[in-house]
Design an enzyme around this catalytic site. Sequence first.
Site, PDB file in Angstrom:
ATOM      1  N   SER A  59       4.723   4.897   9.924  1.00  0.00           N
ATOM      2  CA  SER A  59       5.843   5.433   9.164  1.00  0.00           C
ATOM      3  C   SER A  59       6.715   4.331   8.575  1.00  0.00           C
ATOM      4  CB  SER A  59       6.660   6.368  10.063  1.00  0.00           C
ATOM      5  OG  SER A  59       7.620   7.074   9.323  1.00  0.00           O
ATOM      6  N   ASP A  66       9.315   6.387   2.397  1.00  0.00           N
ATOM      7  CA  ASP A  66       8.987   5.396   3.421  1.00  0.00           C
ATOM      8  C   ASP A  66       7.484   5.153   3.405  1.00  0.00           C
ATOM      9  OD1 ASP A  66       8.195   7.810   4.550  1.00  0.00           O
ATOM     10  OD2 ASP A  66       8.800   7.259   6.568  1.00  0.00           O
ATOM     11  N   ASP A 116       4.836   6.156   4.938  1.00  0.00           N
ATOM     12  CA  ASP A 116       3.854   7.247   4.876  1.00  0.00           C
ATOM     13  C   ASP A 116       4.347   8.422   4.047  1.00  0.00           C
ATOM     14  OD1 ASP A 116       5.731   8.132   6.755  1.00  0.00           O
ATOM     15  OD2 ASP A 116       4.252   9.183   7.953  1.00  0.00           O
ATOM     16  N   ASP A 174       6.790  10.587   4.152  1.00  0.00           N
ATOM     17  CA  ASP A 174       7.325  11.860   4.640  1.00  0.00           C
ATOM     18  C   ASP A 174       8.853  11.847   4.673  1.00  0.00           C
ATOM     19  OD1 ASP A 174       7.715  10.219   6.846  1.00  0.00           O
ATOM     20  OD2 ASP A 174       6.724  11.551   8.282  1.00  0.00           O
TER      21      ASP A 174
END
Length: 444
Positions: free
Chosen positions: A102, A241, A243, A245
């Site tokens: 993440s 960010d 990833d 999400d």
Amino acid sequence: MGRKFFGTDGIRGRVNDAPMTAEIAMRVGQAAGAHFLRGDHRHRVVIGKDTRLSGYMMESAMVAGFTSVGMDVVLLGPMPTPAVAMLTRSMRADLGVMISASHNAFVDNGIKLFGPDGYKLSNEDKRSIERRLSKEPKLAKAEMVGRAKRIDDARGRYVHFAKSTLPDHMRLDGLKIVIDCANGAAYHVAPDALWELGADVIALGVSPNGTNINDNCGSTHPQALRDAVVANQAHIGLALDGDADRLIVVDETGRVIDGDQLMALIAIDQKRRGSLKAKAVVATVMSNLGLERHLHKNRIELVRTKVGDRYVLEEMRSRGANVGGEQSGHIILTDHSTTGDGLVAGLQILASMIDSGKKASELLDQFEPVPQLLKNVRYDKGEPLDDAKVIKRIAAAEKALDGRGRLVIRKSGTEPLIRVMAEGDDMAEVEAIVDDICAAVAAA
């Protein structure tokens, strides 16, 4: 039974230190694959990843694990976490995997698992996989070993999905948008989606090299986005960010807008259109008191959960709510996605700009936040929150804020950090309280 590997958001850690090693990744593939081998059909797992260097190693290890127990693998390459969740469902897969840490630096990596419905795994599923990790795997017979296949149109499928969350007639013509993809998983799909909708796109953080993911860019470091929005006289800036999400927004003046303001706008817009479900927004204990007061004025309930998007989603599903998220920018819109989706949330903000004809600075100034301060204290050992002096300082702070603010102290679920947050109408008092507790934690 406690969980050794799974934290609040899958498995995460420093690469080549347990649990984030190739060996353990292969075992997770074997255990998760075996857990989802149900029925007599040919089983399939979808695997996506972000752009960090270790993604190749972890991906190969997990492919070995899944195929060794008889599960076929579909490789997506670098793709956002919400794309993996969506494609798991649309491809009728038994399991989805996202290899990502993440918003963390490239030295970390992680494994997120999704069930066939596209939702993150239940605690029961994770406990079952944990039990399998302690046993020798049952390997498939030679003729039943799985196959691996890389698909080339995954990006296009997700771009089409993201665009479909807007009305068919809506275009972004005339909007100049800066998008910062954090050198992460959305570095192709997010700019492509905005461009296809007609926007004038200025893309940042779209040159991943394996080590620059989240490095002074993206939703956790919005300064570059602010500078680009102002310098290019853009209408708005969107930051994702690693990833993709999460979403943080910068208005045309360079002001950074957090997830609380975004949730307020989306929820009130949906209430106006009659599409807000459960008359509620689900957020965490970290969301600002100002958000709660603002929603209350608009006859919308704010329901708080523990920190973590999985807790938000669980509560949303329990109540039938369709808007929720975190102050950090995880925005979950269950009418469209089964997890946080920064691009889809950003498109809803852009739709509100077009519908209202307002500038981002006008539209996103939903409420005046109550002064709030969050600081992190890193620790190396022990349990600082069990220290007698820390407990005493916390009790004194709660007494001081009683009725006039809130205090939230918690351990990070992904890093060795104690997060100390306080809010109240007097910023000087808030700062003094946070600094006092941080000092006590550091000395523990």
